[in-house]
Write a protein that holds these residues in place. Structure first.
Motif, PDB file in Angstrom:
ATOM      1  N   LEU A 324       6.242  -6.357  -8.583  1.00  0.00           N
ATOM      2  CA  LEU A 324       5.831  -5.769  -9.864  1.00  0.00           C
ATOM      3  C   LEU A 324       5.043  -4.472  -9.634  1.00  0.00           C
ATOM      4  O   LEU A 324       5.158  -3.527 -10.422  1.00  0.00           O
ATOM      5  CB  LEU A 324       5.015  -6.766 -10.674  1.00  0.00           C
ATOM      6  N   LYS A 325       4.260  -4.419  -8.567  1.00  0.00           N
ATOM      7  CA  LYS A 325       3.576  -3.171  -8.225  1.00  0.00           C
ATOM      8  C   LYS A 325       4.610  -2.099  -7.878  1.00  0.00           C
ATOM      9  O   LYS A 325       4.480  -0.929  -8.294  1.00  0.00           O
ATOM     10  CB  LYS A 325       2.632  -3.385  -7.046  1.00  0.00           C
ATOM     11  N   ALA A 326       5.634  -2.473  -7.117  1.00  0.00           N
ATOM     12  CA  ALA A 326       6.675  -1.519  -6.720  1.00  0.00           C
ATOM     13  C   ALA A 326       7.388  -0.959  -7.944  1.00  0.00           C
ATOM     14  O   ALA A 326       7.680   0.242  -8.018  1.00  0.00           O
ATOM     15  CB  ALA A 326       7.670  -2.186  -5.780  1.00  0.00           C
ATOM     16  N   VAL A 327       7.663  -1.808  -8.921  1.00  0.00           N
ATOM     17  CA  VAL A 327       8.345  -1.370 -10.138  1.00  0.00           C
ATOM     18  C   VAL A 327       7.469  -0.400 -10.928  1.00  0.00           C
ATOM     19  O   VAL A 327       7.941   0.634 -11.417  1.00  0.00           O
ATOM     20  CB  VAL A 327       8.735  -2.590 -10.989  1.00  0.00           C
ATOM     21  N   ARG A 328       6.185  -0.736 -11.064  1.00  0.00           N
ATOM     22  CA  ARG A 328       5.277   0.171 -11.786  1.00  0.00           C
ATOM     23  C   ARG A 328       5.179   1.510 -11.076  1.00  0.00           C
ATOM     24  O   ARG A 328       5.187   2.578 -11.702  1.00  0.00           O
ATOM     25  CB  ARG A 328       3.897  -0.465 -11.917  1.00  0.00           C
ATOM     26  N   LEU A 329       5.076   1.465  -9.757  1.00  0.00           N
ATOM     27  CA  LEU A 329       4.952   2.689  -8.976  1.00  0.00           C
ATOM     28  C   LEU A 329       6.195   3.562  -9.113  1.00  0.00           C
ATOM     29  O   LEU A 329       6.107   4.796  -9.162  1.00  0.00           O
ATOM     30  CB  LEU A 329       4.717   2.342  -7.510  1.00  0.00           C
ATOM     31  N   ALA A 330       7.366   2.952  -9.197  1.00  0.00           N
ATOM     32  CA  ALA A 330       8.622   3.694  -9.268  1.00  0.00           C
ATOM     33  C   ALA A 330       8.684   4.607 -10.483  1.00  0.00           C
ATOM     34  O   ALA A 330       9.373   5.631 -10.462  1.00  0.00           O
ATOM     35  CB  ALA A 330       9.799   2.724  -9.277  1.00  0.00           C
ATOM     36  N   GLU A 331       7.967   4.241 -11.551  1.00  0.00           N
ATOM     37  CA  GLU A 331       8.021   5.038 -12.779  1.00  0.00           C
ATOM     38  C   GLU A 331       6.708   5.763 -13.069  1.00  0.00           C
ATOM     39  O   GLU A 331       6.564   6.382 -14.117  1.00  0.00           O
ATOM     40  CB  GLU A 331       8.393   4.147 -13.958  1.00  0.00           C
ATOM     41  N   ALA A 332       5.762   5.706 -12.146  1.00  0.00           N
ATOM     42  CA  ALA A 332       4.480   6.376 -12.349  1.00  0.00           C
ATOM     43  C   ALA A 332       4.615   7.860 -12.039  1.00  0.00           C
ATOM     44  O   ALA A 332       5.272   8.239 -11.069  1.00  0.00           O
ATOM     45  CB  ALA A 332       3.410   5.750 -11.459  1.00  0.00           C
ATOM     46  N   PRO A 333       4.038   8.741 -12.862  1.00  0.00           N
ATOM     47  CA  PRO A 333       4.087  10.181 -12.569  1.00  0.00           C
ATOM     48  C   PRO A 333       3.464  10.488 -11.210  1.00  0.00           C
ATOM     49  O   PRO A 333       2.400   9.965 -10.864  1.00  0.00           O
ATOM     50  CB  PRO A 333       3.254  10.794 -13.708  1.00  0.00           C
ATOM     51  N   GLY A 334       4.144  11.328 -10.447  1.00  0.00           N
ATOM     52  CA  GLY A 334       3.603  11.737  -9.156  1.00  0.00           C
ATOM     53  C   GLY A 334       3.340  10.595  -8.210  1.00  0.00           C
ATOM     54  O   GLY A 334       2.351  10.589  -7.478  1.00  0.00           O
ATOM     55  N   HIS A 335       4.260   9.613  -8.188  1.00  0.00           N
ATOM     56  CA  HIS A 335       4.011   8.403  -7.395  1.00  0.00           C
ATOM     57  C   HIS A 335       4.180   8.602  -5.901  1.00  0.00           C
ATOM     58  O   HIS A 335       3.878   7.708  -5.114  1.00  0.00           O
ATOM     59  CB  HIS A 335       4.910   7.267  -7.865  1.00  0.00           C
ATOM     60  N   GLY A 336       4.694   9.751  -5.488  1.00  0.00           N
ATOM     61  CA  GLY A 336       4.907   9.967  -4.059  1.00  0.00           C
ATOM     62  C   GLY A 336       6.230   9.385  -3.602  1.00  0.00           C
ATOM     63  O   GLY A 336       7.221   9.401  -4.338  1.00  0.00           O
ATOM     64  N   GLY A 337       6.266   8.860  -2.361  1.00  0.00           N
ATOM     65  CA  GLY A 337       7.505   8.324  -1.806  1.00  0.00           C
ATOM     66  C   GLY A 337       8.033   7.146  -2.598  1.00  0.00           C
ATOM     67  O   GLY A 337       7.287   6.411  -3.248  1.00  0.00           O
ATOM     68  N   LYS A 338       9.331   6.951  -2.528  1.00  0.00           N
ATOM     69  CA  LYS A 338       9.989   5.864  -3.260  1.00  0.00           C
ATOM     70  C   LYS A 338       9.484   4.507  -2.765  1.00  0.00           C
ATOM     71  O   LYS A 338       9.358   4.278  -1.557  1.00  0.00           O
ATOM     72  CB  LYS A 338      11.495   5.945  -3.080  1.00  0.00           C
ATOM     73  N   PRO A 339       9.172   3.572  -3.679  1.00  0.00           N
ATOM     74  CA  PRO A 339       8.758   2.231  -3.240  1.00  0.00           C
ATOM     75  C   PRO A 339       9.888   1.534  -2.482  1.00  0.00           C
ATOM     76  O   PRO A 339      11.043   1.558  -2.902  1.00  0.00           O
ATOM     77  CB  PRO A 339       8.451   1.511  -4.558  1.00  0.00           C
TER      78      PRO A 339
END
Length: 343
Positions: A324-339
């Protein structure tokens, strides 16, 4: 084994769980791959939301690609009587990636031998896990438009993985780029990667800036993975006879109104300007491309990645239990590298 399962169509945060399920058995001509890492792509989230180009039966394991090692061969997949050596030079314990295989967010995945490719030893796990979808998409978009020295390309979401790989190809092939980004913080990075011009929609008017740029350098080719108003503005900015290739719809994430899931195509741009728009969907390309052609294109891409002519941005390893953290990170602005889900 552990597997990420979407119980039903819905928001990923609401329907995803990590379950213990049996390890699958490879059938005739198949290979069992132990998954080391699997990326969380925008397309994966579209599948879970029921908005992708195909819909698996639910409950379903998401995932469009992965990297891992050969764990076993099914009957007939091995060259030797003991089945320990496989087709195309595959061997037990060899590092591999999967091609056109879905359901990769699990600890083991089964694939036809023809859908398993060796990974060069020089590539990191992160690069191997992202070796197919984004690099091949960037390559096919660029070569499909016939871009070469002196050409201009307008691209949206230039800070995405595909966008950065397109910039790699621009340096190699000699074409120039106008790069549309949505955050001012991304501008310097795009310039450092070789972007010729950068337009930031956070504080610039996109139609106005595109009009200024195309007045100085008429542009007839564009790629778009945002859709919506942004895609329409890019199409209108192209020179008469120009072509826009749409390969994504990032602006429609989380949208539920069907009227929002599209591009408001400007009729005057098409009728009077002769501009055109077409789609690109990698899964459809695999389904309609002769295997020998697909192998050749994949070979070109893997060779470019291996010699760093195309650089896949390093991903962020996240234990599968924290999907669930990976999914949130995937759509966060400026998240950096792909989860990357890791097992």
């Amino acid at each position: 084994m552990r597997a990420v399962v979407a119980r039903e169509v819905g928001e990923p945060g609401d329907v995803l769980t990590v379950r213990r399920v049996p390890v699958p058995e490879p059938g005739p001509g198949q290979v069992l791959v132990r998954v080391d890492a699997a990326p969380v792509h925008a397309g994966d989230l579209h599948v879970i939301r029921g908005r992708y180009g195909y819909a698996p039966p639910f409950p379903a394991v998401p995932g469009l690609e992965c990297a891992g090692t050969v764990a076993a061969f099914g009957p007939g997949a091995g060259d030797g009587e003991d089945g320990e050596d496989g087709e195309d030079g595959l061997r037990l314990g060899q590092r591999v990636t999967t091609v056109g295989v879905t359901g990769t967010w699990q600890e083991f995945v089964v694939a036809d031998a023809a859908q398993v490719l060796p990974v060069p030893d020089s590539l990191s796990v992160s690069t191997a896990a992202q070796l197919i979808v984004s690099p091949l998409t960037a390559w096919l978009l660029v070569t499909g438009l016939g871009l070469g020295p002196g050409d201009w390309l307008v691209q949206t979401a230039a800070g995405s993985t595909v966008g950065q790989l397109v910039l790699d190809l621009s340096r190699r092939l000699g074409f120039r780029t106008v790069n549309v980004v949505r955050r001012r913080a991304a501008v310097d990075r795009i310039r450092a990667l070789g972007g010729t011009e950068v337009v930031c929609t956070e504080d610039e008017d996109l139609p106005e800036r595109l009009a200024q740029l195309t007045a100085a350098h008429p542009m007839s080719k564009a790629i778009d993975c945002v859709a919506g108003r942004v895609g329409a503005d890019v199409l209108r900015a192209l020179a008469p006879g120009g072509e826009l290739v749409v390969y994504g719809a990032l602006s429609t994430h989380r949208q539920t109104d069907p009227a929002m899931l599209g591009i408001p195509v400007p009729a005057d741009a098409i009728i009077f300007g002769g501009r055109s728009m077409r789609g690109f969907f990698l899964s459809r390309w695999f389904a309609t491309t002769p295997p020998q052609v697909a192998r050749r294109e994949l070979g070109e891409v893997i060779a470019l990645v291996e010699k760093s002519a195309m650089t896949v941005p390093e991903g962020q390893a996240i234990p599968v239990e924290r999907v669930l953290k990976a999914v949130r990170l995937a759509e966060a602005p400026g998240h950096g590298g792909k989860p990357l889900l890791v097992f």
